[in-house]
Write an enzyme that holds these catalytic residues in place. Sequence first.
Site, PDB file in Angstrom:
ATOM      1  N   HIS A 222       0.868  -1.191   0.000  1.00 33.70           N
ATOM      2  CA  HIS A 222       0.000   0.000   0.000  1.00 33.70           C
ATOM      3  C   HIS A 222       0.894   1.227   0.000  1.00 33.70           C
ATOM      4  O   HIS A 222       1.874   1.282   0.750  1.00 33.70           O
ATOM      5  CB  HIS A 222      -0.904  -0.013   1.234  1.00 33.70           C
ATOM      6  CG  HIS A 222      -2.055   0.938   1.125  1.00 33.70           C
ATOM      7  ND1 HIS A 222      -1.895   2.297   1.238  1.00 33.70           N
ATOM      8  CD2 HIS A 222      -3.371   0.734   0.902  1.00 33.70           C
ATOM      9  CE1 HIS A 222      -3.078   2.880   1.092  1.00 33.70           C
ATOM     10  NE2 HIS A 222      -3.994   1.949   0.885  1.00 33.70           N
ATOM     11  N   ARG A 365      -3.923  -5.982  -7.168  1.00 32.07           N
ATOM     12  CA  ARG A 365      -5.361  -5.831  -6.902  1.00 32.07           C
ATOM     13  C   ARG A 365      -5.822  -4.383  -7.050  1.00 32.07           C
ATOM     14  O   ARG A 365      -5.169  -3.460  -6.552  1.00 32.07           O
ATOM     15  CB  ARG A 365      -5.670  -6.321  -5.479  1.00 32.07           C
ATOM     16  CG  ARG A 365      -7.116  -6.147  -5.087  1.00 32.07           C
ATOM     17  CD  ARG A 365      -7.384  -6.787  -3.742  1.00 32.07           C
ATOM     18  NE  ARG A 365      -6.613  -6.200  -2.680  1.00 32.07           N
ATOM     19  CZ  ARG A 365      -6.946  -5.103  -2.001  1.00 32.07           C
ATOM     20  NH1 ARG A 365      -8.053  -4.436  -2.297  1.00 32.07           N
ATOM     21  NH2 ARG A 365      -6.181  -4.655  -1.036  1.00 32.07           N
TER      22      ARG A 365
END
Length: 484
Positions: A222, A365
């Site tokens: 992230h 993703r």
Amino acid sequence: MKKYDVLIIGAGIAGLYAAMQLPKSKKVLVVCKDIPWECNTFYAQGGMVTALNEADIAVHVEDTMAAGAYHNSQEAVEILSRTSLTTTPDIIERGMAFDKDEAGALLYTKEAAHSVERILHAGGDATGRYMHYFMMVQNTHQLQRNTLVYDLLIENGRCYGVKAMVNYEPTTIYAEDVIIASGGVGSLYAYNTNSRTVSADIHGICVEKGIALADMEFMQFHPTVFVDTPFARKLLLTEALRGEGAHVIGEQGNRFLFEYDERGELASRDIVARGIFDYMRKSGERAYLDFSMFDTVWFEQRFPNITRTFEALGYHFPQDRVAISPAFHYANGGIKCDTHGSISGMEGLYVIGEAACTGVHGANRLASNSLLEGVVFAKRAVDHLLGKAVEKERNIPTFERDYGNILHKEKDKIYKQKLRKIMWDDIGIIRTTKGLHEAKNFIYDMKNREIGRLLQLRLNTASAIVDAALGRKESLGSHYIESD
Ligand code: SIN
């Protein structure tokens, strides 16, 4: 002998939504390692994607495939998007309260690499917490905490149950069907946003049993995480902040991400994470998230969770900027399965949620697809399970081998920290073949030491990641390899 119809390992969104689909007539046990809210779902901030309507399916599929570098299984992505048109209304009808505007219309937000606003959220930036609470309340089956699974009972291509530490007692739990919903591998990495319970044990058992893992080179980082805390779980600053207009800046206030991609802050997660990592490495500066463009009242209402958490650390948002770093966030790869969660060559065993690899995420993703994945593939696994013919009598083999008394060894803690550092340094955001070989040797060496079962399982998973990374010579999505 006590036997369940269905044993679900994990009480995050996938495990709980699976439980919600199982009728009361079934004897179901949901287990979790610690307390139920110690799971990644609880910490999810941004939201849950849903296709907005029939016409949005093709757009959502394309956004997901583009973020995944087209390494995705298109079939799985289409299922994900189409099924959301039934699962999202189902969740809402059962009472899940996503955020709405004053007129009562659902509010949608946007995150990186989405072409439209299609992300539902709850409690502003506490979507996971709200969804988890909602599903805990909905669940009518037995939920057992303090249950650490350390073995799957497998013989001749069938799973018969698990061995687990239940309140510190080695216990055998038999089940007609076992659903793995245990999450990913976060605790393998020095910097991660995951719950401390997510530590790759079940993946490690699968490696031991010859059950294939897939796409393990695609670990997702992230971009915007506050890592200056002593705790293992670092603090996520949701993508939705950038979706709403927050900037990533260098020390002089420069928005450097445009040097990496014309979409700047809204490029896909792999590109933004790598851009920040590379900028910090090359410039020696820190990177920051800047919210100063937001109105104070609006910010507090939209991001109450982040406002409060950081207030406790001395920050005043939106005026203060905050230092960020990428951190491990999500395993795109996992235990290989089909779109019903079935594992090839294995009866009585399903896998769903982050633990699974249906191919839906490809090499990276798309933001906020994971809560949706948990819901959609949990439903499909349960539909498949309930559709099977039930065998009345089954002889259960004896599983004598028990690792219950060797889960931990004296030096495991030290080795675990070393492993976490190696994973971050050498199997992290930017990899080199040399670094990967060094990591492989390190893991091999550690495996041959006097270590406990749980560390052995972590190392099995770490090996699977490094081998997959070594096997992919070219960069793709979140696997980025630099020449030595
Ligand atoms: C976030 O809120 O940025 C995380 C959402 C996700 O992992 O999809």
